[in-house]
Design an enzyme around this catalytic site. Structure first.
Site, short mmCIF file in Angstrom:
data_model
loop_
_atom_site.label_atom_id
_atom_site.label_comp_id
_atom_site.label_asym_id
_atom_site.label_seq_id
_atom_site.Cartn_x
_atom_site.Cartn_y
_atom_site.Cartn_z
N TYR A 5 -9.01 -11.07 -7.39
CA TYR A 5 -8.06 -11.42 -8.40
C TYR A 5 -7.87 -12.22 -9.08
CZ TYR A 5 -6.66 -7.22 -5.38
OH TYR A 5 -6.15 -6.67 -5.36
N HIS A 17 -4.21 -9.50 3.55
CA HIS A 17 -5.60 -9.54 3.74
C HIS A 17 -5.97 -10.43 5.61
CE1 HIS A 17 -6.06 -8.68 -0.71
NE2 HIS A 17 -5.76 -7.31 0.25
N HIS A 71 -2.58 2.14 -5.73
CA HIS A 71 -3.29 1.03 -5.42
C HIS A 71 -3.54 -0.13 -6.84
CE1 HIS A 71 -4.88 -0.59 -2.20
NE2 HIS A 71 -5.49 -1.42 -2.19
N ARG A 103 1.11 -1.69 -0.24
CA ARG A 103 -0.20 0.19 0.02
C ARG A 103 1.21 1.13 -0.61
NH1 ARG A 103 -1.96 -3.81 4.05
NH2 ARG A 103 -4.42 -4.54 3.41
N LYS A 146 -2.29 -3.78 9.51
CA LYS A 146 -4.34 -3.90 9.85
C LYS A 146 -4.42 -5.01 10.55
CE LYS A 146 -6.02 -1.19 5.98
NZ LYS A 146 -7.39 -1.42 5.14
N ARG A 150 -0.81 -2.16 -6.80
CA ARG A 150 -0.89 -3.34 -6.27
C ARG A 150 -1.92 -4.35 -6.38
NH1 ARG A 150 -1.05 -4.80 -0.22
NH2 ARG A 150 -3.42 -5.25 1.27
#
Length: 287
Positions: free
Chosen positions: A269, A260, A234, A146, A168, A237
């Site tokens: 994807y 993720h 992004h 990111r 995250k 990415r």
């Protein structure tokens, strides 16, 4: 300590929001290591909620979800729902959790830079000896980071070949720098005198901002004749993920590499972009 070292300071907005609760939410996100952009988006989502509803109740949450579905696309709806769930968690309202909407209707990726345009962009930057922006593009596309993570990369990380960060949800994630990228980047770092510290800085030595990167990528897209809507941080990415699955079809590994929380997020994807679907139909359907 300088004010800049403390990070941004929360300031109340307008509407029905309750400043004390918003301040708690702000501190909650900061402790979790959320990026400034994520904090901005989540706080805006909560402000939107409080412009419509005073209290966080199960009934109001459902009304809010219905309102979002009428006004936003599914990905935005889920972003705002996740923000509200985090807000409720910060206030220990664990019983008030709003389920995200299912994304089965999202069957293609939009605005993904093509391999051809990616090669044209990095080729043009190298030809013009614009090496700072060449490596911004290269690191984004070759690692899948990111933009907030890109800005944390230091010369020491490139020499080691990897970078550990807390992503995250407080999970530790390792970002690898492919050997081909390292072999290109190390001489550039040496020539630029970037032997230590952050590598993506401006002429004054300050970190480039995410907004600055986004704006400059649009300028570069226009310069090299690439659709501007496909050139944003992004997008690279997305390009990394699609290329990775083309070469090595392991979606669980890709989910780990991208940071993720769920493989379900990564499954997007496995689909083709709308442009790829169009090209496929044009080549197949001849009857």
């Amino acid at each position: 300590m300088k004010q800049a070292d403390k990070g941004p300071v929360y300031s109340p907005g307008c509407g029905n929001e309750q400043p004390a609760e918003m301040a708690i939410f702000y501190d909650f996100l900061r402790r979790k290591g959320a990026s400034e952009n994520t904090i901005h988006v989540y706080m805006a989502s909560v402000r939107l909620y409080h412009r419509l509803y005073q209290d966080v109740t199960a009934e109001n949450l459902q009304l809010f979800k219905s309102w979002l579905i009428k006004h936003y696309k599914p990905s935005t709806v889920n972003t705002r729902i996740y923000a509200i769930n985090q807000y409720a968690a910060s206030l220990s309202l664990t019983a008030e959790k709003l389920p995200c909407i299912k994304m089965h209707d999202c069957v293609f990726l939009e605005n993904v830079i093509s391999n051809e345009d990616y090669c044209r962009l990095k080729g043009g930057l190298r030809r013009d000896k614009n090496m700072r922006w060449y490596f911004v593009v290269r690191f984004l596309a070759a690692t899948g980071v990111r933009v907030s993570e890109l800005l944390q990369i230091k010369a020491e990380h490139v020499r080691m070949g990897y970078f550990d960060l807390c992503s995250k949800g407080g999970k530790m994630r390792r970002i690898y720098f492919p050997e081909s990228l390292r072999q290109e980047a190390l001489p550039w770092l040496q020539e630029a005198g970037l032997n230590t510290g952050f590598i993506f800085t401006n002429r004054r030595g300050d970190l480039i901002t995410p907004r600055g990167i986004h704006s400059q990528l649009k300028v570069l897209a226009k310069r090299y004749g690439i659709p501007e809507k496909t050139v944003y941080p992004h997008a690279f990415r997305h390009r990394f993920a699609i290329n990775f699955l083309d070469k090595f079809n392991d979606i669980s590994l890709l989910a780990d590499l991208l940071g993720h929380d769920s493989v379900e997020t990564t499954k997007i994807y496995l689909t083709k972009s709308s442009e790829e679907q169009r090209e496929l139909i044009d080549s197949i359907v001849t009857w």
